[in-house]
Motif scaffolding. Structure first.
Motif, short mmCIF file in Angstrom:
data_model
loop_
_atom_site.label_atom_id
_atom_site.label_comp_id
_atom_site.label_asym_id
_atom_site.label_seq_id
_atom_site.Cartn_x
_atom_site.Cartn_y
_atom_site.Cartn_z
N ALA A 19 -32.49 -7.57 -20.47
CA ALA A 19 -33.92 -7.70 -20.23
C ALA A 19 -34.19 -8.41 -18.92
O ALA A 19 -35.12 -8.06 -18.18
N GLN A 20 -33.39 -9.42 -18.59
CA GLN A 20 -33.58 -10.16 -17.35
C GLN A 20 -33.22 -9.34 -16.12
O GLN A 20 -33.59 -9.71 -15.00
N GLY A 21 -32.53 -8.22 -16.32
CA GLY A 21 -32.19 -7.35 -15.20
C GLY A 21 -33.34 -6.46 -14.76
O GLY A 21 -33.19 -5.69 -13.80
N LEU A 22 -34.49 -6.56 -15.45
CA LEU A 22 -35.65 -5.74 -15.13
C LEU A 22 -36.84 -6.64 -14.77
O LEU A 22 -36.89 -7.80 -15.14
N VAL A 23 -37.79 -6.06 -14.04
CA VAL A 23 -38.98 -6.83 -13.69
C VAL A 23 -39.81 -7.08 -14.95
O VAL A 23 -39.72 -6.31 -15.92
N PRO A 24 -40.61 -8.15 -14.99
CA PRO A 24 -41.45 -8.40 -16.17
C PRO A 24 -42.45 -7.28 -16.40
O PRO A 24 -42.84 -6.57 -15.47
N ASP A 25 -42.90 -7.15 -17.64
CA ASP A 25 -43.86 -6.10 -17.98
C ASP A 25 -45.11 -6.16 -17.11
O ASP A 25 -45.63 -5.13 -16.67
N ASP A 26 -45.61 -7.38 -16.86
CA ASP A 26 -46.87 -7.48 -16.12
C ASP A 26 -46.73 -7.16 -14.63
O ASP A 26 -47.73 -7.10 -13.90
#
Length: 335
Positions: A19-26
């Motif tokens: 999950a930390q390997g992706l940009v945040p949802d917002d």
């Protein structure tokens, strides 16, 4: 059972890392414009048209048709929300060919928004009436765009989309397609619109759609964006029949390889030219249960979600985020 337990254990160990390997949802934004178009869009929001005019004059002069196509789309959509800058452009330079192409795109975008992208059975009579009226208004503007920018395939892409909406006959469709020969026969935007015309949900069939897509990629250089058209055809088939991926796996694998070949051949292309391909790849790889590969595409996508393909299944941004969450879980569980 043991396989599920192992996957759950793997997710608990690696889920946060994935999950930390992706940009945040917002941070995720739909259809972000090209870096070159951002200053023009910012200026347009302040009411100034000149940067947009210069951007499109430059791409026309450089014959940068793929960039021009994406920028025209961004500016056309913008003008539906903030029309003042386009009004100022009309007053200052009513015969500008770049104004004509943006205005043509604006009208066609407006028509499809009025209709919606729902199946025809879910579109009301009022929506269809507004759709037809706006497309009728677009006819003259499209012709002005074609006449004002000879050699430019972007107006022909708009014309092909217009022909689909007005249920133009095959003769009209073929004339528009033939006109690409004197512009850019491998232009992605025009070829995509032509493929939509011949797909099963419009005026053709799955077989005709795949034949058209295959011929288009076979004729084009490896680095051309149109190499991704076969993947679009696979996506179109999957959107109507989820079992489609099992019907011809060789074709699916070729479509994936063609799209990856295009991406590999254009490592420095901006997100405006690659994000849509990566979004489609992520969706197809998810269907194929190749979750680690889908996750790698999500990493490359970053914040650049695209309305297509996700709008086929509902609200585009919501669908992207939901599938992204599923892919993270499944990819981590496969570690």
């Amino acid at each position: 059972m043991f396989k599920k337990i192992k996957a759950a254990k793997a997710y608990l160990e690696h889920g946060d890392e994935f999950a930390q390997g992706l940009v945040p949802d917002d941070a995720v934004v739909l259809d972000t414009p090209s870096d070159a178009a951002r200053p023009a869009i910012d200026a347009a929001l302040d009411g100034a048209y000149e940067p947009a005019a210069e951007l499109l004059r430059s791409s026309r002069g450089a014959r940068a048709w793929e960039d021009r196509d994406v920028d025209v789309a961004s500016l056309g959509r913008l003008s539906l929300r903030a029309p003042q800058w386009l009004d100022s452009w009309r007053e200052a330079a009513p015969d500008d060919p770049d104004l004509a192409v943006v205005d043509a795109r604006r009208l066609v975008e407006q028509a499809w928004e009025q209709r919606s992208h729902d199946d025809a059975s879910q579109v009301s009579a009022e929506q269809f009436a507004a759709f037809g009226e706006t497309l009728e208004r677009a006819t003259e503007r499209i012709q002005q765009a074609v006449d004002g920018s000879p050699g430019d395939p972007v107006p022909w892409a708009i014309a092909l989309r217009h022909a689909r909406g007005t249920e133009g006959d095959r003769g009209t469709f073929e004339r528009y397609l033939d006109a690409l020969g004197s512009t850019d026969p491998h232009h992605y935007g025009a070829r995509y619109e032509a493929m939509q015309y011949v797909c099963a949900k419009w005026f053709g069939s799955h077989d005709e759609m795949f034949s058209f897509a295959q011929a288009s990629v076979d004729a084009a250089p490896r680095e051309a964006r149109v190499q991704t058209l076969l993947l679009d055809a696979v996506l179109e088939h999957v959107a109507s029949e989820e079992s489609a991926l099992t019907g011809n796996r060789d074709r699916v694998e070729e479509a994936i390889a063609r799209a990856r070949g295009y991406l590999d051949a254009n490592p420095d292309a901006g997100h405006h030219l690659t994000a849509q391909t990566r979004n489609v790849l992520a969706r197809i790889l998810f269907h194929l249960e190749r979750h680690r590969e889908a996750y790698e595409q999500l990493q490359a996508i970053g914040p650049h979600a695209t309305s297509y393909p996700w709008r086929y299944w509902g609200d585009a941004r919501e669908e992207f985020l939901t599938h992204r969450s599923h892919i993270v879980t499944l990819a981590a569980g496969a570690s």
